[in-house]
Design a protein around this motif. Structure first.
Motif, PDB file in Angstrom:
ATOM      1  N   HIS A  76      42.473  35.591  48.350  1.00 25.31           N
ATOM      2  CA  HIS A  76      43.159  35.744  49.640  1.00 25.31           C
ATOM      3  C   HIS A  76      44.669  35.906  49.490  1.00 25.31           C
ATOM      4  O   HIS A  76      45.441  35.362  50.271  1.00 25.31           O
ATOM      5  N   VAL A  77      45.095  36.671  48.500  1.00 22.11           N
ATOM      6  CA  VAL A  77      46.523  36.890  48.275  1.00 22.11           C
ATOM      7  C   VAL A  77      46.960  38.322  48.615  1.00 22.11           C
ATOM      8  O   VAL A  77      48.147  38.598  48.668  1.00 22.11           O
ATOM      9  N   ILE A  78      46.000  39.208  48.855  1.00 20.73           N
ATOM     10  CA  ILE A  78      46.315  40.588  49.243  1.00 20.73           C
ATOM     11  C   ILE A  78      45.791  40.809  50.653  1.00 20.73           C
ATOM     12  O   ILE A  78      44.633  40.519  50.955  1.00 20.73           O
ATOM     13  N   ASN A  79      46.660  41.320  51.523  1.00 25.19           N
ATOM     14  CA  ASN A  79      46.262  41.678  52.881  1.00 25.19           C
ATOM     15  C   ASN A  79      45.923  43.158  52.885  1.00 25.19           C
ATOM     16  O   ASN A  79      46.802  43.998  52.710  1.00 25.19           O
ATOM     17  N   HIS A  80      44.653  43.465  53.078  1.00 24.53           N
ATOM     18  CA  HIS A  80      44.185  44.851  53.123  1.00 24.53           C
ATOM     19  C   HIS A  80      44.242  45.290  54.585  1.00 24.53           C
ATOM     20  O   HIS A  80      43.457  44.821  55.409  1.00 24.53           O
ATOM     21  N   ARG A  81      45.183  46.172  54.910  1.00 21.75           N
ATOM     22  CA  ARG A  81      45.402  46.603  56.297  1.00 21.75           C
ATOM     23  C   ARG A  81      44.609  47.872  56.579  1.00 21.75           C
ATOM     24  O   ARG A  81      44.564  48.783  55.755  1.00 21.75           O
ATOM     25  N   PHE A  82      44.010  47.921  57.765  1.00 22.14           N
ATOM     26  CA  PHE A  82      43.245  49.091  58.156  1.00 22.14           C
ATOM     27  C   PHE A  82      43.213  49.209  59.673  1.00 22.14           C
ATOM     28  O   PHE A  82      43.547  48.270  60.394  1.00 22.14           O
ATOM     29  N   CYS A  83      42.822  50.382  60.136  1.00 25.73           N
ATOM     30  CA  CYS A  83      42.749  50.631  61.568  1.00 25.73           C
ATOM     31  C   CYS A  83      41.441  50.072  62.127  1.00 25.73           C
ATOM     32  O   CYS A  83      40.370  50.398  61.623  1.00 25.73           O
ATOM     33  N   PRO A  84      41.510  49.257  63.187  1.00 20.15           N
ATOM     34  CA  PRO A  84      40.286  48.718  63.762  1.00 20.15           C
ATOM     35  C   PRO A  84      39.489  49.746  64.567  1.00 20.15           C
ATOM     36  O   PRO A  84      38.328  49.515  64.885  1.00 20.15           O
ATOM     37  N   LYS A  85      40.096  50.902  64.861  1.00 19.26           N
ATOM     38  CA  LYS A  85      39.394  51.940  65.627  1.00 19.26           C
ATOM     39  C   LYS A  85      38.637  52.902  64.719  1.00 19.26           C
ATOM     40  O   LYS A  85      37.452  53.134  64.912  1.00 19.26           O
ATOM     41  N   CYS A  86      39.321  53.481  63.721  1.00 16.78           N
ATOM     42  CA  CYS A  86      38.667  54.482  62.869  1.00 16.78           C
ATOM     43  C   CYS A  86      38.290  53.936  61.492  1.00 16.78           C
ATOM     44  O   CYS A  86      37.553  54.576  60.756  1.00 16.78           O
ATOM     45  N   GLY A  87      38.816  52.758  61.124  1.00 16.81           N
ATOM     46  CA  GLY A  87      38.430  52.102  59.882  1.00 16.81           C
ATOM     47  C   GLY A  87      39.184  52.527  58.635  1.00 16.81           C
ATOM     48  O   GLY A  87      38.920  52.009  57.556  1.00 16.81           O
TER      49      GLY A  87
END
Length: 115
Positions: free
Chosen positions: A63-74
């Motif tokens: 839990h040391v990397i925050n993987h960011r992504f779009c909640p609409k298109c993924g």
């Protein structure tokens, strides 16, 4: 150089500044599945053009990397974490950059399964 990037639907937009001299392809359990080619830059070189609240976040393992992504298109746009010296870094998904030819730089393969 200043690059613009976004997810597929445009809900998450950003700018990233720096020179792309190479990309990293990782074979860990998440990177292999999402197929990202990562460009590592100081976190300060990544500017969000849409609110952070418009993104989703995923962490696993340590839990040391925050993987960011779009909640609409993924689409995964970038990740955030710290380098071994403790500096904030962003791993920008080069596949989300506008007007960038992936074939123009070498790709280094990283064995993330061993972590």
């Amino acid at each position: 150089m200043l690059y613009k990037g976004s997810c597929h639907c445009g809900n998450v937009k950003f700018e990233a500044e720096g020179q792309i001299e190479g990309l990293v392809s990782c074979n860990c359990s998440i990177c292999q599945r999402k197929g990202a080619l990562m460009w590592f830059i100081p976190r300060d070189n990544l500017k969000l053009l849409t609110p952070e609240a418009d993104q989703a976040n995923y962490t696993f393992n340590k839990h040391v990397i925050n993987h960011r992504f779009c909640p609409k298109c993924g689409i995964h746009t970038y990740g955030e974490g710290k380098d071994p010296a403790g500096n904030a870094v962003a791993a920008v998904n080069a596949r989300a950059l506008e007007n960038f030819e992936l074939e123009s730089v070498p790709v280094q393969h990283y064995n993330g399964r061993e972590l």
